[in-house]
Design an enzyme around this catalytic site. Structure first.
Site, mmCIF file in Angstrom:
data_model
loop_
_atom_site.group_PDB
_atom_site.id
_atom_site.type_symbol
_atom_site.label_atom_id
_atom_site.label_comp_id
_atom_site.label_asym_id
_atom_site.label_seq_id
_atom_site.Cartn_x
_atom_site.Cartn_y
_atom_site.Cartn_z
ATOM 1 N N CYS A 66 0.915 -1.604 -0.074
ATOM 2 C CA CYS A 66 -0.370 -0.418 -0.112
ATOM 3 C C CYS A 66 0.927 1.436 0.263
ATOM 4 C CB CYS A 66 -0.633 0.063 1.276
ATOM 5 S SG CYS A 66 -1.832 1.605 1.650
ATOM 6 N N CYS A 74 -1.163 6.422 6.843
ATOM 7 C CA CYS A 74 -2.080 5.851 7.438
ATOM 8 C C CYS A 74 -2.276 4.922 9.001
ATOM 9 C CB CYS A 74 -3.036 4.610 6.404
ATOM 10 S SG CYS A 74 -4.118 3.972 6.515
ATOM 11 N N CYS A 77 -3.267 -0.214 8.899
ATOM 12 C CA CYS A 77 -2.426 -1.426 8.744
ATOM 13 C C CYS A 77 -1.181 -1.156 9.562
ATOM 14 C CB CYS A 77 -2.016 -1.821 6.789
ATOM 15 S SG CYS A 77 -3.327 -1.855 5.838
ATOM 16 N N CYS A 153 -8.121 1.786 -1.163
ATOM 17 C CA CYS A 153 -7.387 1.537 0.388
ATOM 18 C C CYS A 153 -6.934 -0.147 -0.749
ATOM 19 C CB CYS A 153 -8.822 0.446 1.521
ATOM 20 S SG CYS A 153 -8.347 0.208 2.944
ATOM 21 N N GLN A 244 -19.334 -9.101 10.991
ATOM 22 C CA GLN A 244 -17.721 -9.238 10.634
ATOM 23 C C GLN A 244 -16.724 -9.283 9.494
ATOM 24 O OE1 GLN A 244 -15.013 -10.288 12.947
ATOM 25 N NE2 GLN A 244 -16.720 -11.537 14.391
ATOM 26 N N TYR A 273 -23.414 -10.870 24.113
ATOM 27 C CA TYR A 273 -23.612 -10.055 22.982
ATOM 28 C C TYR A 273 -23.563 -10.822 21.291
ATOM 29 C CZ TYR A 273 -20.398 -9.171 26.622
ATOM 30 O OH TYR A 273 -19.256 -9.168 28.353
ATOM 31 N N GLU A 297 -27.957 -9.398 23.598
ATOM 32 C CA GLU A 297 -27.159 -7.892 23.159
ATOM 33 C C GLU A 297 -28.316 -6.916 23.264
ATOM 34 O OE1 GLU A 297 -25.398 -7.732 20.430
ATOM 35 O OE2 GLU A 297 -25.465 -5.572 20.534
ATOM 36 N N ASP A 338 -18.820 -12.998 23.169
ATOM 37 C CA ASP A 338 -18.210 -12.695 22.057
ATOM 38 C C ASP A 338 -18.165 -11.341 22.108
ATOM 39 O OD1 ASP A 338 -16.864 -11.678 19.193
ATOM 40 O OD2 ASP A 338 -18.799 -12.943 18.330
ATOM 41 N N CYS A 365 -11.770 -10.625 20.236
ATOM 42 C CA CYS A 365 -10.743 -10.423 19.044
ATOM 43 C C CYS A 365 -9.307 -9.462 19.499
ATOM 44 C CB CYS A 365 -12.348 -9.012 18.626
ATOM 45 S SG CYS A 365 -12.414 -8.328 19.758
#
Ligand SMILES: C[S@@+](CC[C@H](N)C(=O)[O-])C[C@H]1O[C@@H](n2cnc3c(N)ncnc32)[C@H](O)[C@@H]1O
Length: 408
Positions: A66, A74, A77, A153, A244, A273, A297, A338, A365
């Site tokens: 990139c 940026c 990443c 992107c 996702q 969640y 939720e 989650d 995550c």
């Protein structure tokens, strides 16, 4: 400018080095390299720096694909300068290090590739762009409010790029999100304050949605709900509600949750969640009509989506509210969680343990909060039995883990 010999990777897309006894977290470097680094932040306990010149390069170093990646550019990443196999090794190192430090166990783990992006590019189906006062779109620089204008992107999915939002001006917008759902394209515009935003004519045929805040998303064109697919079902997800972002993540995570959690006919399952009901649906199918699955939720729009998505499964029930405040049942055979990056926390861990499930499947995550919560769950008699990790966010430091904990 300081010269550094770069040590191991740490959580957060950085490597650790030392300068005159002080810890330095270096970006844009790789373990084993010798670099000239520019200090970007001088805290009391540690420094932050960007490697700006590589004096001795790692064999894992590649030219970033990139043109917007690099020191001061940026911040989307973190590992564009590392080969994909090296990125996955670094992520596995971070998981092991976090578990060792926070949970006192060093699990065997490899970070698995998800199908659909062999070069680590073109995968991100939801991209949120920031907007400059003159209406130009961009992405935020690392740890900064400054915006790097971008015309494309490389990690964005081709559907996102087909929308062409980066090549238009969006005066009056706070944020612009481009979404390539499995069956639909959409742009979600969040106006700055009460201002109205003139939506430029877009090439692609897409829904145009306005996020009015407090969970209200209205369609200026097309439909507010986007269709996503996973596990042989269609899920309707309102505007920028959670789904996702890697096109194969939802399906792979659902399969993994079911394989590790082994929900059986007649069982009682809690899905915390639950978002738009992705895992709730698979769990409800597995427990069958004699079982019960309760999803919790907090986001009103996602809870509404989940109810709609589970209409055909009467054994599934959705409760809207915060996990911390909901007592959906007295006992569960299986609990699936989650949570967002903050993880569960001590109180939710204790509540889950009170339900005495024989299995807990934890989708995470953030390996740091996962390892912390695994340590707390160990205090309630739960042992880590399996850990899988997926490269659901190539080029970035992020990694998704799915852990199985069982009651000793
Ligand atoms: C990582 S997403 C998972 C969604 C779903 N499991 C999926 O895979 O599509 C986390 C979800 O938790 C919800 N959430 C965040 N904090 C919450 C809380 N304290 N209580 C209940 N839900 C919460 C968010 O709105 C979001 O939908």
């Amino acid at each position: 400018m300081i010269e550094l010999t770069v040590g191991p990777v740490a959580h957060g897309g950085v490597c650790v080095a030392r300068h005159e006894g002080q810890v330095v977290f270096v970006r844009h470097a790789l373990p084993g390299e010798r670099v000239m680094a520019e200090i970007t932040d001088e805290g009391q306990r540690f420094l932050r720096a960007d490697a700006v010149e590589i004096l001795e390069r790692s064999p894992d170093r590649v030219v970033p694909p990139c043109p917007y990646a690099g020191p001061g550019r940026c911040g989307g990443c973190d590992w564009q300068h590392a080969s994909l196999p090296a990125q996955r090794r670094l992520k596995a190192d971070v998981i092991r290090e976090q578990f060792t430090r926070l949970a006192g166990i060093t699990p065997e783990v490899t970070v698995e590739e998800l199908p659909g992006s062999p070069d680590g590019l073109g995968w991100r189906t939801r991209v949120q762009f920031a907007v400059r006062p003159d209406g130009v779109l961009g992405l935020r620089r690392h740890r900064s409010h400054e915006i790097e204008p971008v015309e494309f992107c490389l990690i964005a999915h081709e559907g996102v790029e087909a929308l062409g939002v980066e090549r238009e001006r969006w005066p009056g917008a706070e944020r612009v999100e481009a979404i390539a759902a499995a069956d639909d394209l959409a742009v979600v515009v969040t106006p700055k304050g009460r201002r109205s935003v003139e939506v430029p004519p877009l090439d692609a045929d897409a829904s145009i949605l306005v996020d009015e805040g407090r969970g209200r998303v209205t369609a200026a064109k097309g439909s507010e709900t986007l269709r996503e697919r996973a596990g042989g079902r269609v899920f309707e997800v309102t505007g920028s509600g959670f789904w996702q972002v890697h096109p194969s993540a939802a399906g792979v995570f659902l399969d993994t949750v079911l394989a590790l959690g082994r929900p059986g006919p007649g069982e009682t399952v809690l899905d915390l969640y639950c978002g738009a009901g992705l895992f709730t649906a698979g769990l409800a199918q597995a427990v069958g009509p004699s079982g019960l699955v309760v999803g919790i939720e907090s986001d009103p729009t996602s809870a509404r989506d989940a109810r709609r998505n589970l209409r055909d499964l009467p054994q599934a029930r959705i409760e809207r509210g915060r996990v911390e405040q909901r007592q959906a049942m007295d006992h569960a055979d299986l609990v699936v969680v989650d949570p967002p990056r903050a993880g569960l926390g001590r109180a939710v861990v204790a509540r889950i343990a009170e339900l005495t499930p024989s299995r807990i499947v934890y989708v995470s995550c953030d390996p740091a909060t996962l390892a912390r919560d695994v340590a707390w769950l160990a205090g309630h008699g739960y042992r880590l039995d399996a850990l899988r990790a997926f490269d659901a966010f190539p080029m970035t430091q992020h990694v998704e883990c799915v852990a199985l904990l069982t009651r000793a």
